[in-house]
Design an enzyme around this catalytic site. Sequence first.
Site, PDB file in Angstrom:
ATOM      1  N   LYS A 117      -0.848   5.333  -5.568  1.00 55.81           N
ATOM      2  CA  LYS A 117      -1.882   4.980  -6.545  1.00 55.81           C
ATOM      3  C   LYS A 117      -2.787   6.162  -6.853  1.00 55.81           C
ATOM      4  CE  LYS A 117      -3.305   1.566  -3.979  1.00 55.81           C
ATOM      5  NZ  LYS A 117      -2.246   1.561  -2.965  1.00 55.81           N
ATOM      6  N   ALA A 169      -8.294   3.015   3.185  1.00 51.51           N
ATOM      7  CA  ALA A 169      -7.453   3.557   2.109  1.00 51.51           C
ATOM      8  C   ALA A 169      -7.241   5.055   2.318  1.00 51.51           C
ATOM      9  CB  ALA A 169      -8.136   3.333   0.772  1.00 51.51           C
ATOM     10  N   GLY A 170      -6.169   5.551   1.777  1.00 54.52           N
ATOM     11  CA  GLY A 170      -5.924   6.992   1.832  1.00 54.52           C
ATOM     12  C   GLY A 170      -5.211   7.397   0.567  1.00 54.52           C
ATOM     13  N   HIS A 171      -5.956   7.924  -0.402  1.00 50.73           N
ATOM     14  CA  HIS A 171      -5.363   8.271  -1.690  1.00 50.73           C
ATOM     15  C   HIS A 171      -5.186   9.782  -1.778  1.00 50.73           C
ATOM     16  CE1 HIS A 171      -6.806   4.175  -3.444  1.00 50.73           C
ATOM     17  NE2 HIS A 171      -5.825   4.077  -2.584  1.00 50.73           N
ATOM     18  N   THR A 186      -4.220   8.046   6.205  1.00 49.01           N
ATOM     19  CA  THR A 186      -5.424   7.731   6.970  1.00 49.01           C
ATOM     20  C   THR A 186      -5.188   7.849   8.472  1.00 49.01           C
ATOM     21  OG1 THR A 186      -6.121   6.258   5.218  1.00 49.01           O
ATOM     22  CG2 THR A 186      -7.159   5.909   7.349  1.00 49.01           C
ATOM     23  N   GLN A 201      -4.981  -0.356  -0.869  1.00 48.13           N
ATOM     24  CA  GLN A 201      -3.918  -1.137  -0.220  1.00 48.13           C
ATOM     25  C   GLN A 201      -2.963  -1.683  -1.310  1.00 48.13           C
ATOM     26  OE1 GLN A 201      -7.406  -2.121   1.019  1.00 48.13           O
ATOM     27  NE2 GLN A 201      -7.104  -0.207   2.073  1.00 48.13           N
ATOM     28  N   GLY A 224       0.830  -1.207   0.000  1.00 50.00           N
ATOM     29  CA  GLY A 224       0.000   0.000   0.000  1.00 50.00           C
ATOM     30  C   GLY A 224       0.863   1.254   0.000  1.00 50.00           C
ATOM     31  N   ASP A 225       0.215   2.405  -0.126  1.00 50.61           N
ATOM     32  CA  ASP A 225       0.896   3.703  -0.100  1.00 50.61           C
ATOM     33  C   ASP A 225       1.912   3.845  -1.230  1.00 50.61           C
ATOM     34  OD1 ASP A 225      -0.485   4.232   2.321  1.00 50.61           O
ATOM     35  OD2 ASP A 225       1.049   3.090   3.394  1.00 50.61           O
TER      36      ASP A 225
HETATM   37  P1  IMP Z   1      -7.008  -2.843   8.113  1.00 54.78           P
HETATM   38  O1  IMP Z   1      -7.173  -2.856   6.638  1.00 54.78           O
HETATM   39  O2  IMP Z   1      -7.366  -1.532   8.744  1.00 54.78           O
HETATM   40  O3  IMP Z   1      -7.685  -4.002   8.789  1.00 54.78           O
HETATM   41  O4  IMP Z   1      -5.437  -3.035   8.439  1.00 54.78           O
HETATM   42  C1  IMP Z   1      -4.732  -4.243   8.158  1.00 54.78           C
HETATM   43  C2  IMP Z   1      -3.314  -3.946   7.685  1.00 54.78           C
HETATM   44  O5  IMP Z   1      -3.354  -3.278   6.431  1.00 54.78           O
HETATM   45  C3  IMP Z   1      -2.530  -3.002   8.617  1.00 54.78           C
HETATM   46  O6  IMP Z   1      -1.171  -3.383   8.581  1.00 54.78           O
HETATM   47  C4  IMP Z   1      -2.711  -1.652   7.965  1.00 54.78           C
HETATM   48  O7  IMP Z   1      -1.658  -0.765   8.301  1.00 54.78           O
HETATM   49  C5  IMP Z   1      -2.674  -2.034   6.510  1.00 54.78           C
HETATM   50  N1  IMP Z   1      -3.405  -1.082   5.637  1.00 54.78           N
HETATM   51  C6  IMP Z   1      -4.731  -0.955   5.493  1.00 54.78           C
HETATM   52  N2  IMP Z   1      -5.036  -0.014   4.596  1.00 54.78           N
HETATM   53  C7  IMP Z   1      -3.863   0.472   4.151  1.00 54.78           C
HETATM   54  C8  IMP Z   1      -3.519   1.450   3.169  1.00 54.78           C
HETATM   55  O8  IMP Z   1      -4.363   2.057   2.506  1.00 54.78           O
HETATM   56  N3  IMP Z   1      -2.182   1.670   2.990  1.00 54.78           N
HETATM   57  C9  IMP Z   1      -1.236   0.973   3.654  1.00 54.78           C
HETATM   58  N4  IMP Z   1      -1.517   0.036   4.564  1.00 54.78           N
HETATM   59  C10 IMP Z   1      -2.827  -0.220   4.815  1.00 54.78           C
END
Ligand code: IMP
Length: 425
Positions: free
Chosen positions: A16, A39-41, A297, A221, A12-13
């Site tokens: 995108k 997500a954080g776009h 995020t 992600q 992720g990150d």
């Molecule tokens: P969850 O999706 O909040 O359940 O988190 C599960 C794992 O995915 C954790 O390690 C988060 O830090 C990671 N994660 C979830 N969404 C993102 C994203 O958009 N970017 C990077 N890591 C993410």
Amino acid sequence: MPATIVVGMQWGDEGKGKVIDVLAGDADWTVRFQGGANAGHTIWIGGDRFALHLLPSGAVRDGVRCALGWGMVIDPDRLLAEIEELEARGISIRRRLSISARASLLLPCHRELDGLEEEGRRSGGLGTTRRGIGPAYQDRAARTGLVVADLGTAHGRERLRAAYERLSARIGAAGQVTPWEELRASWERWSAEITPLAGDPTEEVHQALGRGETVLFEGAQGTHLDLHAGTYPYVTSSSTLAGGACAGFGIGPTRIDQVIGVAKAYTTRVGTGPFPTELAGEEGERLRRRGAEVGTTTGRPRRCGLLDLPLLRAAARWNGLTGIALTKADVLSGRKSNSVAVAYELDGRRIEIPPSSPHDLERVRPVYEEWPGWEEIPEGAATRSDLPQGLARYAERIASATGAPVVLISTGPERSSTISCSIAP
Ligand code: IMP
């Protein structure tokens, strides 16, 4: 290309949001198909920063239609807040947005439970974003969850009550539960505001494709956070692979024209889990500062490390990539050379892709190659001939390791800092 899927190749990150924003210049639709507000776009337009969590990146482009697919878990409070924030900035989105009536609703209790479960886990937990993602997908799989189509119905209110009782019993005295009256009031608001946006975007998108329109499927992600393929259990709860777009939106693999993987020029990870090329100490800190590596995020500092080609090689295979977008190349400029992990060593054996067991991934020793660095990338660089030699060779190494051409290089957050190219294996 009519139908393009964009996915992250790392954890992720990868940037995108920026890549999709550039590609959305030619798109009629941008579509999300999995995940939720985890997500954080981030998108930069003329010095303005937009951070999108649920809406697809096309939301910031007037005229682009946006869809949320049935594979998503949608937090109605956050969705409405995001819509209102865009409206306050002069961007109207409601008439361009279509939400699958089949998508899951993520309730405040899911968020509360996520936080509580995370605190209860030993040794650092999973490092979730605490946005309720895991508990909402649990409810989906258990067939006890609510869907967008339930909003505004008597049947939905009954299911809400049952879900509330079940989830608040799980939270118990250990946590804080949103009072029922508050949840009921929220339910009425969601019903009034979200129901008019609900429908069947899958059918709309199929019709659009039939008219020759262009659709971008926007992964959230990254590949190695995929529920099945990723570094389990340090993963998210949805399918982040290109195939997840097919299942999470309702488009067959034969309708997809291209799959673009987004890879950062180095590697980062937020949350817990194995990370073979992680840089400890000052070196990692320098990269974090230079790349402004802080979660969009959660505001958490990201762990930083060197480029890991076994991760990218696996991502190219599992997603069937037709091209790679390489991002944040500017962050590495000015370095004399860059170490790149080209393989791993595990128990004396050389392996080219990550081992299936995350315990083994903790034990691998990266095999590094040293590649020449590059100077500052000239402002206005737009084609391959503008690329510094070192960067062109770095991209060639990525293409040869993955078998997929590098088709885009991002050299800064703005749309204009983008180089189109075709650097083949
Ligand atoms: P969850 O999706 O909040 O359940 O988190 C599960 C794992 O995915 C954790 O390690 C988060 O830090 C990671 N994660 C979830 N969404 C993102 C994203 O958009 N970017 C990077 N890591 C993410």
